[in-house]
Scaffold this motif. Structure first.
Motif, mmCIF file in Angstrom:
data_model
loop_
_atom_site.group_PDB
_atom_site.id
_atom_site.type_symbol
_atom_site.label_atom_id
_atom_site.label_comp_id
_atom_site.label_asym_id
_atom_site.label_seq_id
_atom_site.Cartn_x
_atom_site.Cartn_y
_atom_site.Cartn_z
ATOM 1 N N LYS A 240 0.912 -1.180 0.058
ATOM 2 C CA LYS A 240 -0.109 -0.041 -0.199
ATOM 3 C C LYS A 240 0.952 1.000 -0.025
ATOM 4 O O LYS A 240 1.897 1.343 0.064
ATOM 5 N N THR A 241 0.335 2.483 -0.268
ATOM 6 C CA THR A 241 1.234 3.643 -0.157
ATOM 7 C C THR A 241 0.484 4.536 0.967
ATOM 8 O O THR A 241 -0.430 4.804 1.039
ATOM 9 N N CYS A 242 1.680 4.707 1.853
ATOM 10 C CA CYS A 242 1.083 5.633 2.910
ATOM 11 C C CYS A 242 0.719 7.204 2.487
ATOM 12 O O CYS A 242 1.496 7.852 1.666
ATOM 13 N N PRO A 243 -0.553 7.613 3.038
ATOM 14 C CA PRO A 243 -0.870 8.762 2.671
ATOM 15 C C PRO A 243 -0.034 10.084 3.157
ATOM 16 O O PRO A 243 -0.367 11.287 2.664
ATOM 17 N N VAL A 244 0.587 9.867 4.217
ATOM 18 C CA VAL A 244 1.428 10.842 4.616
ATOM 19 C C VAL A 244 2.766 11.041 4.056
ATOM 20 O O VAL A 244 3.109 12.036 3.416
ATOM 21 N N CYS A 245 3.500 9.960 3.754
ATOM 22 C CA CYS A 245 4.773 10.117 3.414
ATOM 23 C C CYS A 245 4.617 9.796 1.985
ATOM 24 O O CYS A 245 5.867 10.004 1.004
#
Length: 47
Positions: free
Chosen positions: A10-15
């Motif tokens: 998944k892709t982190c929405p913060v970094c």
């Protein structure tokens, strides 16, 4: 045989970095949104 390349990511929405499935997330992978505790604490800045 090493299975790490076949784990879901998944892709982190913060970094905005990709992170892979971990065994400790096995039961709630669908609800995991952040790659780390640091990103979870800083979520206001990212999203």
């Amino acid at each position: 045989m090493h299975q790490k390349p076949h784990l879901p990511t998944k892709t982190c929405p913060v970094c905005e970095r990709p992170f892979a499935w971990r065994k400790k997330w096995a039961k709630d992978w669908d609800s995991v949104r952040y790659c780390s505790e640091r990103c979870r604490r800083n979520r206001k800045a990212g999203s």
